[in-house]
Scaffold this motif. Structure first.
Motif, PDB file in Angstrom:
ATOM      1  N   ASP A 186       0.816  -1.207   0.000  1.00 51.05           N
ATOM      2  CA  ASP A 186       0.000   0.000   0.000  1.00 51.05           C
ATOM      3  C   ASP A 186       0.856   1.266   0.000  1.00 51.05           C
ATOM      4  O   ASP A 186       1.971   1.285   0.508  1.00 51.05           O
ATOM      5  N   LYS A 187       0.298   2.311  -0.563  1.00 51.16           N
ATOM      6  CA  LYS A 187       0.948   3.619  -0.608  1.00 51.16           C
ATOM      7  C   LYS A 187       0.017   4.667   0.010  1.00 51.16           C
ATOM      8  O   LYS A 187      -1.183   4.478   0.015  1.00 51.16           O
ATOM      9  N   PRO A 188       0.582   5.736   0.597  1.00 50.68           N
ATOM     10  CA  PRO A 188       2.002   6.108   0.595  1.00 50.68           C
ATOM     11  C   PRO A 188       2.804   5.282   1.591  1.00 50.68           C
ATOM     12  O   PRO A 188       2.281   4.847   2.621  1.00 50.68           O
ATOM     13  N   CYS A 189       4.082   5.094   1.278  1.00 52.67           N
ATOM     14  CA  CYS A 189       4.945   4.285   2.140  1.00 52.67           C
ATOM     15  C   CYS A 189       5.194   4.951   3.480  1.00 52.67           C
ATOM     16  O   CYS A 189       5.544   4.276   4.451  1.00 52.67           O
ATOM     17  N   THR A 190       5.016   6.267   3.547  1.00 53.78           N
ATOM     18  CA  THR A 190       5.180   6.952   4.829  1.00 53.78           C
ATOM     19  C   THR A 190       4.067   6.571   5.793  1.00 53.78           C
ATOM     20  O   THR A 190       4.249   6.617   7.012  1.00 53.78           O
ATOM     21  N   TYR A 191       2.905   6.206   5.262  1.00 56.95           N
ATOM     22  CA  TYR A 191       1.771   5.788   6.102  1.00 56.95           C
ATOM     23  C   TYR A 191       1.805   4.283   6.344  1.00 56.95           C
ATOM     24  O   TYR A 191       1.567   3.816   7.453  1.00 56.95           O
ATOM     25  N   PHE A 192       2.109   3.536   5.276  1.00 54.92           N
ATOM     26  CA  PHE A 192       2.200   2.071   5.387  1.00 54.92           C
ATOM     27  C   PHE A 192       3.680   1.687   5.410  1.00 54.92           C
ATOM     28  O   PHE A 192       4.201   1.107   4.456  1.00 54.92           O
ATOM     29  N   GLY A 193       4.360   2.028   6.496  1.00 54.11           N
ATOM     30  CA  GLY A 193       5.795   1.808   6.579  1.00 54.11           C
ATOM     31  C   GLY A 193       6.162   0.357   6.796  1.00 54.11           C
ATOM     32  O   GLY A 193       5.410  -0.428   7.375  1.00 54.11           O
ATOM     33  N   LEU A 194       7.357  -0.019   6.331  1.00 55.12           N
ATOM     34  CA  LEU A 194       7.885  -1.363   6.511  1.00 55.12           C
ATOM     35  C   LEU A 194       9.137  -1.338   7.385  1.00 55.12           C
ATOM     36  O   LEU A 194       9.887  -0.358   7.390  1.00 55.12           O
ATOM     37  N   GLN A 195       9.331  -2.428   8.096  1.00 56.79           N
ATOM     38  CA  GLN A 195      10.567  -2.672   8.812  1.00 56.79           C
ATOM     39  C   GLN A 195      11.294  -3.799   8.090  1.00 56.79           C
ATOM     40  O   GLN A 195      10.678  -4.774   7.662  1.00 56.79           O
ATOM     41  N   PHE A 196      12.608  -3.654   7.952  1.00 52.89           N
ATOM     42  CA  PHE A 196      13.381  -4.630   7.193  1.00 52.89           C
ATOM     43  C   PHE A 196      14.328  -5.395   8.120  1.00 52.89           C
ATOM     44  O   PHE A 196      14.988  -4.811   8.984  1.00 52.89           O
ATOM     45  N   GLY A 197      14.363  -6.711   7.938  1.00 54.45           N
ATOM     46  CA  GLY A 197      15.277  -7.571   8.669  1.00 54.45           C
ATOM     47  C   GLY A 197      16.439  -7.966   7.778  1.00 54.45           C
ATOM     48  O   GLY A 197      16.236  -8.374   6.630  1.00 54.45           O
ATOM     49  N   VAL A 198      17.660  -7.827   8.279  1.00 50.70           N
ATOM     50  CA  VAL A 198      18.866  -8.058   7.486  1.00 50.70           C
ATOM     51  C   VAL A 198      19.691  -9.172   8.127  1.00 50.70           C
ATOM     52  O   VAL A 198      19.792  -9.260   9.359  1.00 50.70           O
ATOM     53  N   LYS A 199      20.274 -10.011   7.290  1.00 48.41           N
ATOM     54  CA  LYS A 199      21.125 -11.102   7.764  1.00 48.41           C
ATOM     55  C   LYS A 199      22.201 -11.388   6.723  1.00 48.41           C
ATOM     56  O   LYS A 199      21.949 -11.280   5.515  1.00 48.41           O
ATOM     57  N   VAL A 200      23.392 -11.750   7.191  1.00 48.08           N
ATOM     58  CA  VAL A 200      24.473 -12.164   6.293  1.00 48.08           C
ATOM     59  C   VAL A 200      24.906 -13.566   6.704  1.00 48.08           C
ATOM     60  O   VAL A 200      25.267 -13.803   7.860  1.00 48.08           O
ATOM     61  N   VAL A 201      24.873 -14.516   5.750  1.00 49.38           N
ATOM     62  CA  VAL A 201      25.231 -15.904   6.047  1.00 49.38           C
ATOM     63  C   VAL A 201      26.358 -16.344   5.118  1.00 49.38           C
ATOM     64  O   VAL A 201      26.665 -15.698   4.106  1.00 49.38           O
ATOM     65  N   SER A 202      26.963 -17.459   5.469  1.00 48.68           N
ATOM     66  CA  SER A 202      28.077 -17.984   4.684  1.00 48.68           C
ATOM     67  C   SER A 202      27.612 -18.425   3.300  1.00 48.68           C
ATOM     68  O   SER A 202      26.443 -18.792   3.098  1.00 48.68           O
ATOM     69  N   ARG A 203      28.542 -18.396   2.367  1.00 49.51           N
ATOM     70  CA  ARG A 203      28.259 -18.867   1.017  1.00 49.51           C
ATOM     71  C   ARG A 203      27.789 -20.321   1.061  1.00 49.51           C
ATOM     72  O   ARG A 203      28.349 -21.153   1.772  1.00 49.51           O
ATOM     73  N   GLY A 204      26.739 -20.632   0.342  1.00 52.20           N
ATOM     74  CA  GLY A 204      26.178 -21.973   0.301  1.00 52.20           C
ATOM     75  C   GLY A 204      25.074 -22.200   1.306  1.00 52.20           C
ATOM     76  O   GLY A 204      24.365 -23.205   1.219  1.00 52.20           O
ATOM     77  N   GLU A 205      24.905 -21.278   2.267  1.00 49.74           N
ATOM     78  CA  GLU A 205      23.827 -21.382   3.243  1.00 49.74           C
ATOM     79  C   GLU A 205      22.582 -20.662   2.726  1.00 49.74           C
ATOM     80  O   GLU A 205      22.665 -19.755   1.895  1.00 49.74           O
ATOM     81  N   THR A 206      21.420 -21.072   3.221  1.00 51.37           N
ATOM     82  CA  THR A 206      20.191 -20.363   2.883  1.00 51.37           C
ATOM     83  C   THR A 206      19.959 -19.244   3.887  1.00 51.37           C
ATOM     84  O   THR A 206      20.598 -19.193   4.950  1.00 51.37           O
TER      85      THR A 206
END
Length: 261
Positions: A186-206
């Motif tokens: 939904d828009k505007p994104c300022t009203y329907f804001g998202l939170q983002f989860g970040v992860k870094v894993v080893s090569r070959g991992e999911t």
């Protein structure tokens, strides 16, 4: 009306009471006489006391938040559209849905049954900007032979909205990743804001792996970009999203592999 003629009373069908014991349901037919003309038939289904064990649908865990239920529902945004699914038990694989009722605050919600009878798409007409004060309730009536069972689930839309996978994940410069909001969000994104989860894993991992290679992650951000200070050149960068206000279900992971030598 002609004078001298007695009016003929309107025709009425016979009222027949049938006592159905235990599971002796099925088609009951009416005939003109013992061996006479067929008149009609009535399908009689037997619904047991709600406290009795249900056997037609499986109670399964939701793959995203682990909740156990017979009916699982999800939506991509707040436009009122949502999809509910269920799974028949092996012994009742041919059970048929005869009715689906969905409503919010006694107002009916339109639904269309999936072609395979294992789910339903519904459209709630409520305004997406309006604060939810009443649950959505959905009841599925399904029968196997002459046994009828009813399954119900209730929820707020904000509890089941799950963004689609984040598109256009890119590495704009060394260690800097960015992405876009889903087109369906939904828009505007300022009203329907998202939170983002970040992860870094080893090569070959999911992205579901717990083998992270950065002390910075897992991490969350409300910006649609993230800067890493990872020295290794072989890793997988993962990011997903959820409604930042309701903390609802996470989206599927988007990922990009860095394999530079």
């Amino acid at each position: 009306m002609d004078r001298g003629k007695v009016p003929r009373p309107a025709l009425h069908g016979n009222k027949v009471n049938v006592t159905v014991e235990e599971m002796d349901g099925g088609n009951y037919t009416c005939h003109l006489s013992t061996d006479g003309q067929y008149l009609n038939h009535t399908l009689v289904l037997v619904q047991l006391d709600p406290d009795n064990m249900t056997v037609i649908l499986e109670k399964t865990k939701h793959r995203h938040h682990g909740e156990e239920s017979h009916i699982h529902c999800s939506g991509r945004n707040y436009n009122g559209s949502f999809h509910c699914t269920w799974k028949r038990t092996h012994s009742r694989s041919k059970a048929a849905v005869i009715l689906v009722k969905a409503e919010r605050n006694f107002q009916e919600i339109a639904c269309d049954l999936d072609a395979d009878g294992s789910g339903v798409h519904c459209q709630d007409p409520s305004c997406p900007y309006k604060e939810e004060q009443h649950h959505i309730s959905i009841t599925v009536y399904i029968h196997s032979i002459s046994r009828l069972e009813a399954y119900t689930n209730s929820f707020y839309l904000r509890e089941i909205v799950r963004p689609e996978r984040l598109p256009n994940l890119r590495n704009t410069e060394e260690g800097v990743f960015s992405w876009d909001y889903p087109d369906s969000w939904d828009k505007p994104c300022t009203y329907f804001g998202l939170q983002f989860g970040v992860k870094v894993v080893s090569r070959g991992e999911t992205c579901h792996s717990n083998k992270t290679i950065s002390i910075e992650t897992p991490d969350t951000t409300e910006e649609n970009s993230y800067t890493l200070s990872v020295k290794r050149k072989k890793y997988v960068f993962c990011v997903r999203a959820r409604d930042k206000y309701t903390q609802g279900p996470w989206s599927e992971w988007s990922y990009m592999s860095e394999y530079e030598e």
